[in-house]
Design a protein around this motif. Structure first.
Motif, mmCIF file in Angstrom:
data_model
loop_
_atom_site.group_PDB
_atom_site.id
_atom_site.type_symbol
_atom_site.label_atom_id
_atom_site.label_comp_id
_atom_site.label_asym_id
_atom_site.label_seq_id
_atom_site.Cartn_x
_atom_site.Cartn_y
_atom_site.Cartn_z
ATOM 1 N N LEU A 1 2.760 3.618 -1.736
ATOM 2 C CA LEU A 1 3.826 2.755 -1.222
ATOM 3 C C LEU A 1 3.293 1.362 -0.929
ATOM 4 O O LEU A 1 3.923 0.351 -1.257
ATOM 5 C CB LEU A 1 4.423 3.355 0.052
ATOM 6 C CG LEU A 1 5.048 4.737 -0.072
ATOM 7 C CD1 LEU A 1 5.673 5.148 1.236
ATOM 8 C CD2 LEU A 1 6.087 4.729 -1.175
ATOM 9 N N THR B 1 0.646 7.417 1.748
ATOM 10 C CA THR B 1 1.305 6.120 1.936
ATOM 11 C C THR B 1 0.669 5.051 1.045
ATOM 12 O O THR B 1 1.241 3.980 0.872
ATOM 13 C CB THR B 1 1.229 5.644 3.392
ATOM 14 O OG1 THR B 1 -0.140 5.527 3.765
ATOM 15 C CG2 THR B 1 1.946 6.578 4.326
ATOM 16 N N LEU C 1 4.211 -5.224 -6.357
ATOM 17 C CA LEU C 1 5.449 -5.703 -6.982
ATOM 18 C C LEU C 1 5.896 -7.023 -6.348
ATOM 19 O O LEU C 1 6.420 -7.906 -7.028
ATOM 20 C CB LEU C 1 6.545 -4.649 -6.849
ATOM 21 C CG LEU C 1 6.350 -3.385 -7.702
ATOM 22 C CD1 LEU C 1 7.397 -2.336 -7.371
ATOM 23 C CD2 LEU C 1 6.411 -3.726 -9.183
ATOM 24 N N THR C 2 5.659 -7.160 -5.030
ATOM 25 C CA THR C 2 6.024 -8.409 -4.360
ATOM 26 C C THR C 2 5.226 -9.577 -4.949
ATOM 27 O O THR C 2 5.777 -10.644 -5.242
ATOM 28 C CB THR C 2 5.762 -8.289 -2.853
ATOM 29 O OG1 THR C 2 6.593 -7.261 -2.340
ATOM 30 C CG2 THR C 2 6.067 -9.586 -2.139
ATOM 31 N N MET D 1 2.422 -0.382 -4.166
ATOM 32 C CA MET D 1 3.627 -0.720 -4.912
ATOM 33 C C MET D 1 4.367 -1.876 -4.255
ATOM 34 O O MET D 1 4.739 -2.848 -4.915
ATOM 35 C CB MET D 1 4.529 0.505 -4.965
ATOM 36 C CG MET D 1 5.448 0.527 -6.109
ATOM 37 S SD MET D 1 5.907 2.221 -6.389
ATOM 38 C CE MET D 1 6.483 2.692 -4.785
ATOM 39 N N SER D 2 4.560 -1.800 -2.938
ATOM 40 C CA SER D 2 5.367 -2.851 -2.295
ATOM 41 C C SER D 2 4.637 -4.183 -2.356
ATOM 42 O O SER D 2 5.245 -5.206 -2.657
ATOM 43 C CB SER D 2 5.724 -2.449 -0.868
ATOM 44 O OG SER D 2 4.582 -2.068 -0.171
ATOM 45 N N TRP E 1 3.843 -9.764 -7.860
ATOM 46 C CA TRP E 1 4.309 -10.004 -9.244
ATOM 47 C C TRP E 1 5.605 -10.822 -9.218
ATOM 48 O O TRP E 1 5.728 -11.855 -9.885
ATOM 49 C CB TRP E 1 4.518 -8.647 -9.929
ATOM 50 C CG TRP E 1 4.896 -8.727 -11.373
ATOM 51 C CD1 TRP E 1 4.560 -9.703 -12.262
ATOM 52 C CD2 TRP E 1 5.689 -7.774 -12.088
ATOM 53 N NE1 TRP E 1 5.081 -9.423 -13.493
ATOM 54 C CE2 TRP E 1 5.784 -8.241 -13.426
ATOM 55 C CE3 TRP E 1 6.320 -6.572 -11.765
ATOM 56 C CZ2 TRP E 1 6.484 -7.555 -14.414
ATOM 57 C CZ3 TRP E 1 7.009 -5.881 -12.743
ATOM 58 C CH2 TRP E 1 7.094 -6.374 -14.051
ATOM 59 N N MET E 2 6.577 -10.386 -8.408
ATOM 60 C CA MET E 2 7.872 -11.095 -8.455
ATOM 61 C C MET E 2 7.743 -12.521 -7.948
ATOM 62 O O MET E 2 8.336 -13.437 -8.487
ATOM 63 C CB MET E 2 8.956 -10.303 -7.708
ATOM 64 C CG MET E 2 8.887 -10.318 -6.215
ATOM 65 S SD MET E 2 10.296 -9.505 -5.439
ATOM 66 C CE MET E 2 9.979 -7.784 -5.695
ATOM 67 N N PHE E 3 6.906 -12.754 -6.925
ATOM 68 C CA PHE E 3 6.833 -14.109 -6.390
ATOM 69 C C PHE E 3 6.014 -15.030 -7.283
ATOM 70 O O PHE E 3 6.317 -16.220 -7.375
ATOM 71 C CB PHE E 3 6.319 -14.106 -4.950
ATOM 72 C CG PHE E 3 7.431 -13.804 -3.983
ATOM 73 C CD1 PHE E 3 8.330 -14.797 -3.623
ATOM 74 C CD2 PHE E 3 7.624 -12.535 -3.482
ATOM 75 C CE1 PHE E 3 9.382 -14.522 -2.771
ATOM 76 C CE2 PHE E 3 8.670 -12.253 -2.625
ATOM 77 C CZ PHE E 3 9.557 -13.247 -2.267
ATOM 78 N N TRP F 1 -4.021 17.126 7.601
ATOM 79 C CA TRP F 1 -2.630 16.661 7.520
ATOM 80 C C TRP F 1 -2.553 15.145 7.664
ATOM 81 O O TRP F 1 -1.802 14.479 6.972
ATOM 82 C CB TRP F 1 -1.798 17.291 8.642
ATOM 83 C CG TRP F 1 -1.233 18.621 8.259
ATOM 84 C CD1 TRP F 1 -1.653 19.841 8.680
ATOM 85 C CD2 TRP F 1 -0.121 18.858 7.375
ATOM 86 N NE1 TRP F 1 -0.889 20.825 8.116
ATOM 87 C CE2 TRP F 1 0.044 20.254 7.314
ATOM 88 C CE3 TRP F 1 0.715 18.046 6.628
ATOM 89 C CZ2 TRP F 1 1.041 20.845 6.539
ATOM 90 C CZ3 TRP F 1 1.696 18.627 5.859
ATOM 91 C CH2 TRP F 1 1.855 20.011 5.819
ATOM 92 N N THR G 1 5.978 -14.867 -10.569
ATOM 93 C CA THR G 1 6.867 -15.294 -11.654
ATOM 94 C C THR G 1 7.953 -16.219 -11.115
ATOM 95 O O THR G 1 8.379 -17.153 -11.777
ATOM 96 C CB THR G 1 7.519 -14.095 -12.365
ATOM 97 O OG1 THR G 1 8.357 -13.408 -11.436
ATOM 98 C CG2 THR G 1 6.497 -13.155 -12.921
ATOM 99 N N LEU G 2 8.379 -15.975 -9.858
ATOM 100 C CA LEU G 2 9.402 -16.847 -9.265
ATOM 101 C C LEU G 2 8.874 -18.281 -9.133
ATOM 102 O O LEU G 2 9.555 -19.242 -9.478
ATOM 103 C CB LEU G 2 9.810 -16.305 -7.898
ATOM 104 C CG LEU G 2 10.872 -17.113 -7.175
ATOM 105 C CD1 LEU G 2 12.204 -16.998 -7.884
ATOM 106 C CD2 LEU G 2 11.016 -16.662 -5.738
#
Lengths: 707, 115
Positions: free
Chosen positions: B91, B88, B98-99, B94-95, B101-103, B80, B105-106
């Motif tokens: 998660l 997890t 994606l973070t 992904m978190s 990737w977004m930063f 278990w 490009t930012l």
């Protein structure tokens, strides 16, 4: 000191010297303080003069009974909801008063009656309280109260941890209430806008109150999630397979998986901000290598899953209420379960839509836009399932059903506007406008509707008598009028360009709609009165409205309706064996509502303990000391928490056995009372209606309301 | 809820405790840390390879510790925990993914080149 602080500080009292600057002569704060003093004195006097201190201590403060803890969770949520509503009332009236340069100002405000600094604290407190200290405790309360009975368990997997979760939530709520009178609260919005929350821009204690109260509350929610998940996995009655689990239990599981995985992110984000403010690091500062958007990013990595943490249990309520009053099984059980889990999964992939306008590339925005739209698929599945459940059903419309249908309408309107907001281009027009505010209030109101529906629906199970229908309907329609009058104009104002968090309204053309919103809050105020009257009338007439069967509605379907009404502290005299999905409906169809157990067995129960209350008290003091930077007090109370935990872990005397003979005696008394052989006023264990594995003569198979 | 499990020492999870495994895990963590420190200080790798090497070593140590400290395996008592831990992983990927990737490009879109 570790960082340069504005204002006084000394080793004994920390920053409490700042209190000399608080304006206690402000009539708003003074009035709130008087209300709390009068209310508190009245409550304490009532407990003292009726000699209920012992009862309060034994039955409530030290209890580990999941039902009582659930009731207390809901009570805390309702009290905090009232506080949050007063904040809302102040915002609506301030905005309606402060329109245009000629609008008058009183109490030190240039326009209206709340100066910007105070107004900012009001909206911050409103958001933070409503989400974390009203909606969350009410929903967690229902999970605590109903879910263990629904799976045929006697208590939660960890009753002691359950009490600790509740009392930590109470500590968090207390810290927020203390902030009302001792110092300030945060003025930086419920999301804690960086770098506004950093020390140079928020030198007071407001942001510290915000940080520590959320931190304490989120620990409570996280351990609650551990407990609820463990209970569902480990404590199901024999025969309660995954395919037979009631939908509300499934949604509890989905929602707490979200809580368990996402709350740690919030804890870390707030802890990093705390380090910035307390020891001068630069995680989220605008300079020296800090990345202020990283706070927003981390906050919403938690924040969006949190939104679904509160909405999924509401879907669970609807899935219990609608079949009961449609007299049909829920349409599409499997798709309902899959949809709940899908929403929980997708909740982790959409968070950037809260800051589409940050400036990330079109690729990033497109990804998050599509992911957000995907949420519409499982939610749409659910809406169709509820609609098909009602289709060709034998519909009845008592108040729980009214709330459920109202909730469906709100879900559809909120969902539509959510789809609009999933488009990045639209966000460049309406980001931070009140259109967004109207959208998420629309979604939260669907939760509120479902929760009020759940309150009326499960009230007879929990307390043994029904709530008054007339005042319930008055409450529902007044509340609905409030919802329409506040939020239809708010959507409109959003399209007219009104941004959120305004303490002064420059455009006089917005005034009529703002006045409509004030009328709406008036309806809300009246609806709260109707709710109080409903509770009062129902409690006064409780003997008349007494439920004499285990199933208060006659057509309920799940396991919680099998046990006595109200359930005894051990829930089930003998562990029920589950034969079908919708076990109670199955037993009704097969005429198995009158079964008597062949023999009773010993029952193993957890013992009451004061340790969670003590730990929570020390946590509250520790939080207060950290807010005011009274280091010695923080260290002492932290040590006390650890010592209390160590002492508790050596306590072997944490459970007891109710002998089978004693169980049999209590059960016989409950049945005797249900059959009317013991008058209602006479002392008997608990329970007004018997049911479950066996029942009295007046069982739902023989008699139903309105027949 | 039976009394059979009321003694904590009898719990299977507690019985898994093993000083030897704890020491090995500790030594592995310490060794890996010194190896990474040396890699950074000695400048033996190019920046890209250095980042890759450090990441790979960190993942290896995490795996070793999950097995030796938390006993995450497929046995009946532990499965278990192992399954919930593995669940997890998406998660986390992904978190963080994606973070990043977004930063990235930012930064490309908001910062002056080279700053």
């Amino acid at each position: 000191m570790l960082v340069d602080l504005q204002g006084p500080w000394n080793p004994i009292f920390g920053r409490l010297g700042l209190l000399l600057e608080v304006h206690y002569n402000n009539p708003i704060i003074f009035f709130a303080f008087m209300m709390v003093v009068i209310g508190g004195t009245a409550a304490l006097s009532w407990v003292t003069f009726t000699g209920r201190w012992g009862w309060l201590w034994r039955e409530w403060l030290t209890t580990v009974d999941h039902k009582k803890l659930g009731i207390m969770y809901i009570l805390v949520g309702l009290v905090m909801m009232l506080r949050g509503f007063v904040d809302a009332l102040m915002m609506r009236t301030q905005q309606a008063m402060a329109v245009g340069p000629d609008s008058p100002g009183v109490l030190g405000a240039a326009h209206g009656y709340l100066p910007p600094y105070h107004f900012d604290q009001v909206f911050t407190a409103h958001g933070m309280i409503m989400i974390l200290l009203a909606a969350t405790p009410i929903l967690v309360g229902f999970m605590n109260l109903i879910m263990p009975i629904q799976i045929g368990a006697r208590d939660m997997a960890y009753p002691y941890l359950n009490a600790l979760g509740l009392w930590l939530t109470v500590a968090a709520a207390s810290l927020v209430m203390i902030a009302l009178f001792v110092g300030d609260f945060s003025h930086a919005g419920w999301v804690g806008l960086t770098p506004l929350t950093e020390l140079p821009y928020s030198p007071g204690v407001g942001v510290d109150y915000y940080l520590w109260s959320i931190q304490i509350g989120s620990i409570g929610t996280t351990i609650g999630a551990v407990n609820l998940i463990a209970t569902i996995i480990k404590m199901r009655a024999p025969g309660m397979t995954w395919g037979r689990l009631p939908i509300f239990t499934w949604t509890t599981l989905a929602s707490n998986i979200i809580a368990l995985t996402s709350f740690p992110v919030l804890g870390v984000a707030l802890a990093l901000l705390t380090l910035d403010r307390y020891i001068g690091t630069h995680f989220f500062t605008a300079d020296l290598g800090g990345n202020l958007m990283m706070y927003t990013n981390l906050f919403w990595i938690w924040g969006h899953p949190e939104v679904y943490f509160v909405v999924i249990p509401a879907f669970g309520f609807l899935s219990e209420i609608i079949p009961t009053f449609s007299e049909k099984p829920l349409f599409g059980y499997v798709t309902m379960v899959l949809a709940s889990m899908a929403i929980a999964g997708v909740s982790w992939t959409v968070w950037l839509h809260h800051f589409f306008t940050m400036g990330a590339s079109p690729g990033v925005n497109s990804y998050f836009s599509i992911a957000t739209m995907l949420v519409g698929i499982p939610t749409g599945v659910k809406v169709f399932n509820w609609a098909f459940t009602m289709w060709r059903g034998k519909l009845r419309f008592p108040t729980p059903m009214l709330w459920a249908i109202g909730s469906l309408f709100l879900l559809i309107t909120g969902g539509m506007t959510g789809m609009m907001l999933a488009v990045p281009a639209i966000n460049y027009l309406v980001h931070n406008s009140v259109f967004v505010i109207a959208h998420f209030h629309n979604m939260f109101l669907l939760i509120v509707y479902a929760a009020f529906g759940a309150t009326v629906y499960w009230w007879p199970k929990v307390f043994g008598f029904k709530l008054d229908e007339y005042w319930g309907k008055v409450f529902f329609w007044l509340f609905t009028a409030g919802t329409l009058f506040v939020f239809v104009p708010m959507y409109t104002l959003g399209f007219m360009g009104m941004t959120r968090r305004l303490d002064y309204i420059p455009h006089t053309s917005w005034e009529p709609l703002l006045l409509l919103e004030v009328i709406g809050t008036g309806f809300y105020l009246l609806s709260i009165l109707a709710f109080v009257i409903q509770l009062g009338v129902s409690i006064y007439n409780r003997e008349k409205n007494r439920v004499v069967a285990s199933d208060a509605w006659g057509t309920s379907r799940s396991v919680e309706w099998m046990t006595h009404t109200p359930p005894p502290f051990y829930n089930f005299a003998v562990t029920p064996v589950i034969h079908a999905r919708d076990e109670w409906a199955w037993r009704r169809e097969h005429g198995l509502t009158n079964l008597m157990p062949e023999k009773f067995l010993d029952i193993h129960m957890p013992k009451n303990t004061a340790v969670p209350l003590i730990i929570s008290f020390f946590t509250l003091v520790c939080g207060f000391a950290l807010v005011w930077r009274i280091w010695w007090l923080a260290a002492a109370t932290f040590a006390a928490i650890i010592i209390a935990m160590i002492i508790r872990s050596f306590d072997k005397d944490t459970d007891y056995i109710i002998p089978a003979a004693e169980v049999e005696r209590m059960e016989k008394e409950i049945v005797a009372r249900a059959e009317g052989r013991i008058p209602a006023g006479e002392p008997a264990p608990v329970g007004g209606g018997a049911g479950g594995a066996y029942a009295s003569k007046r069982t739902p198979t023989q008699r139903r309301d309105n027949d | 809820m039976s009394h059979a499990n009321s003694n904590p020492i009898d719990h299977p999870e507690v019985q898994l405790a093993s000083p030897g495994a704890y020491l090995v895990a500790y030594a592995a963590a310490l060794g890996a840390m010194f190896l990474e420190l040396w890699l950074v200080v000695a400048h033996v790798l190019s920046p890209i390879s250095l980042t890759t090497a450090i990441t790979v070593i960190a993942l290896l140590v995490i795996t070793v510790q999950m097995y030796l400290l938390f006993k995450l395996d497929l046995s009946k008592t532990q499965i278990w925990f192992t399954v919930s831990f593995i669940m997890t992983a998406p998660l986390i990927f992904m978190s963080i993914g994606l973070t990043i990737w977004m930063f990235i490009t930012l930064m490309q879109r908001t910062m002056l080149p080279g700053m």
